[in-house]
Scaffold this motif. Structure first.
Motif, short mmCIF file in Angstrom:
data_model
loop_
_atom_site.label_atom_id
_atom_site.label_comp_id
_atom_site.label_asym_id
_atom_site.label_seq_id
_atom_site.Cartn_x
_atom_site.Cartn_y
_atom_site.Cartn_z
N ALA A 16 0.84 -1.20 0.00
CA ALA A 16 0.00 0.00 0.00
C ALA A 16 0.88 1.26 0.00
O ALA A 16 0.58 2.23 -0.69
N ILE A 17 1.97 1.24 0.75
CA ILE A 17 2.90 2.37 0.77
C ILE A 17 3.57 2.52 -0.60
O ILE A 17 3.74 3.63 -1.10
N ILE A 18 3.91 1.41 -1.22
CA ILE A 18 4.51 1.46 -2.56
C ILE A 18 3.51 2.03 -3.57
O ILE A 18 3.87 2.89 -4.39
N ALA A 19 2.27 1.58 -3.53
CA ALA A 19 1.24 2.12 -4.43
C ALA A 19 1.08 3.63 -4.22
O ALA A 19 0.96 4.40 -5.18
N ASP A 20 1.11 4.05 -2.98
CA ASP A 20 1.04 5.46 -2.63
C ASP A 20 2.25 6.20 -3.21
O ASP A 20 2.11 7.30 -3.77
N GLY A 21 3.42 5.61 -3.11
CA GLY A 21 4.64 6.21 -3.66
C GLY A 21 4.59 6.33 -5.18
O GLY A 21 5.02 7.33 -5.74
N ILE A 22 4.07 5.30 -5.83
CA ILE A 22 3.93 5.34 -7.29
C ILE A 22 3.03 6.51 -7.69
O ILE A 22 3.34 7.26 -8.62
N HIS A 23 1.94 6.67 -6.97
CA HIS A 23 1.01 7.77 -7.24
C HIS A 23 1.69 9.12 -6.99
O HIS A 23 1.56 10.06 -7.80
N ALA A 24 2.43 9.25 -5.89
CA ALA A 24 3.11 10.51 -5.56
C ALA A 24 4.15 10.86 -6.62
O ALA A 24 4.27 12.02 -7.02
N LEU A 25 4.90 9.86 -7.11
CA LEU A 25 5.88 10.11 -8.17
C LEU A 25 5.20 10.58 -9.45
O LEU A 25 5.69 11.48 -10.13
N ALA A 26 4.07 9.97 -9.77
CA ALA A 26 3.32 10.39 -10.96
C ALA A 26 2.86 11.84 -10.82
O ALA A 26 2.91 12.61 -11.79
N GLN A 27 2.44 12.22 -9.62
CA GLN A 27 2.01 13.60 -9.38
C GLN A 27 3.16 14.59 -9.57
O GLN A 27 2.94 15.74 -9.93
N GLN A 28 4.40 14.12 -9.32
CA GLN A 28 5.59 14.96 -9.52
C GLN A 28 6.08 14.93 -10.96
O GLN A 28 7.14 15.47 -11.27
N GLN A 29 5.34 14.23 -11.83
CA GLN A 29 5.72 14.06 -13.23
C GLN A 29 7.00 13.25 -13.41
O GLN A 29 7.69 13.36 -14.41
N SER A 30 7.33 12.43 -12.41
CA SER A 30 8.50 11.56 -12.50
C SER A 30 8.10 10.22 -13.12
O SER A 30 7.12 9.62 -12.70
N PRO A 31 8.88 9.73 -14.09
CA PRO A 31 8.58 8.43 -14.67
C PRO A 31 9.05 7.26 -13.80
O PRO A 31 8.78 6.10 -14.11
N GLN A 32 9.74 7.58 -12.70
CA GLN A 32 10.24 6.53 -11.81
C GLN A 32 9.07 5.70 -11.27
O GLN A 32 8.07 6.24 -10.84
N TRP A 33 9.22 4.39 -11.33
CA TRP A 33 8.26 3.40 -10.83
C TRP A 33 6.95 3.37 -11.61
O TRP A 33 6.00 2.71 -11.20
N GLN A 34 6.85 4.03 -12.74
CA GLN A 34 5.61 4.09 -13.50
C GLN A 34 5.51 2.94 -14.49
O GLN A 34 6.50 2.28 -14.80
N ASN A 35 4.31 2.70 -14.98
CA ASN A 35 4.04 1.73 -16.05
C ASN A 35 4.52 0.31 -15.72
O ASN A 35 5.10 -0.37 -16.56
N GLY A 36 4.31 -0.10 -14.47
CA GLY A 36 4.66 -1.46 -14.08
C GLY A 36 6.13 -1.67 -13.74
O GLY A 36 6.56 -2.81 -13.56
N HIS A 37 6.91 -0.59 -13.64
CA HIS A 37 8.33 -0.73 -13.34
C HIS A 37 8.66 -0.38 -11.90
O HIS A 37 9.83 -0.11 -11.57
N GLY A 38 7.66 -0.38 -11.03
CA GLY A 38 7.90 -0.12 -9.62
C GLY A 38 8.18 -1.41 -8.87
O GLY A 38 8.13 -2.50 -9.45
N PRO A 39 8.47 -1.30 -7.60
CA PRO A 39 8.73 -2.50 -6.79
C PRO A 39 7.53 -3.45 -6.81
O PRO A 39 6.38 -3.01 -6.75
N ARG A 40 7.82 -4.72 -6.89
CA ARG A 40 6.77 -5.74 -6.95
C ARG A 40 6.72 -6.54 -5.65
O ARG A 40 7.71 -6.65 -4.93
N GLU A 41 5.56 -7.11 -5.40
CA GLU A 41 5.36 -7.88 -4.18
C GLU A 41 6.36 -9.02 -4.05
O GLU A 41 6.90 -9.26 -2.97
N GLU A 42 6.63 -9.71 -5.16
CA GLU A 42 7.56 -10.85 -5.08
C GLU A 42 8.98 -10.39 -4.74
O GLU A 42 9.72 -11.12 -4.09
N THR A 130 18.17 7.64 -7.43
CA THR A 130 16.82 8.14 -7.68
C THR A 130 16.78 8.85 -9.02
O THR A 130 17.82 9.23 -9.56
N HIS A 131 15.59 9.02 -9.54
CA HIS A 131 15.40 9.71 -10.81
C HIS A 131 15.68 11.20 -10.64
O HIS A 131 15.42 11.77 -9.57
N ARG A 132 16.16 11.82 -11.69
CA ARG A 132 16.47 13.25 -11.67
C ARG A 132 15.25 14.10 -11.29
O ARG A 132 15.39 15.18 -10.71
#
Length: 168
Positions: A16-42, A130-132
């Motif tokens: 849940a924290i990772i999903a929140d982080g993915i959303h926050a990065l998207a809000q910052q216009q950062s491509p980091q962790w977007q489009n399925g390239h974020g940390p995975r449960e496994e 981290t991403h620029r």
């Protein structure tokens, strides 16, 4: 606040924290962790089983990261130069802080706690990236004694990352 190793029971909260982080990065216009390239449960499950994942608790879990030992092939191909080029370091990956705690200094306290844990474990070569466009993480890294050493490139779209090493 308490830093502790994560358990498998923590996995739903971690994700849940990772999903929140993915959303926050998207809000910052950062491509980091977007489009399925974020940390995975496994990944977290494997990290937890190795004893590499830590959480920060403040009544509930508010942050998560994994401290991965060993050579990271991506870090070996740095465009720049590490402060201390060694073959014995750890990399802090999958660092995320719950967005509802933003601007409370928890990111800095969490990263400082992770560094202190590494030092307690006898590790002083600590790296992170981290991403620029992830300005918050850059500020946290610099505030905790990390120095930008160059760029590394992960084999994913928009994989360029600023690479930092802790200077003790």
């Amino acid at each position: 606040m308490q830093l502790r190793k994560a358990t498998e029971k923590d996995l739903p909260t971690i994700m849940a924290i990772i999903a929140d982080g993915i959303h926050a990065l998207a809000q910052q216009q950062s491509p980091q962790w977007q489009n399925g390239h974020g940390p995975r449960e496994e990944q977290f499950l494997a990290d937890i089983r190795h004893g590499w994942t830590y959480v920060l608790e403040e009544e509930t879990i508010v942050a998560v990261a994994s401290i991965i030992p060993g050579i990271d092939p991506v870090y070996e191909a740095i465009d720049g130069r590490w402060l201390m080029p060694t073959d014995s370091y750890v990399s802090i990956h999958r660092f995320a802080v719950k967005s509802t705690t933003a601007n409370k200094g928890l990111g800095k306290r969490f990263l400082a706690s992770l560094v202190a844990q590494c030092v307690t474990d006898g590790i002083t070569d600590i790296r992170i990236d981290t991403h620029r466009l992830n300005i918050r993480m850059q500020k946290v890294a610099l505030a905790c004694g990390f120095v930008c050493c160059g760029e590394v490139v992960f084999p994913i779209p928009d994989g360029k990352r600023l690479a930092y090493q802790w200077q003790n």
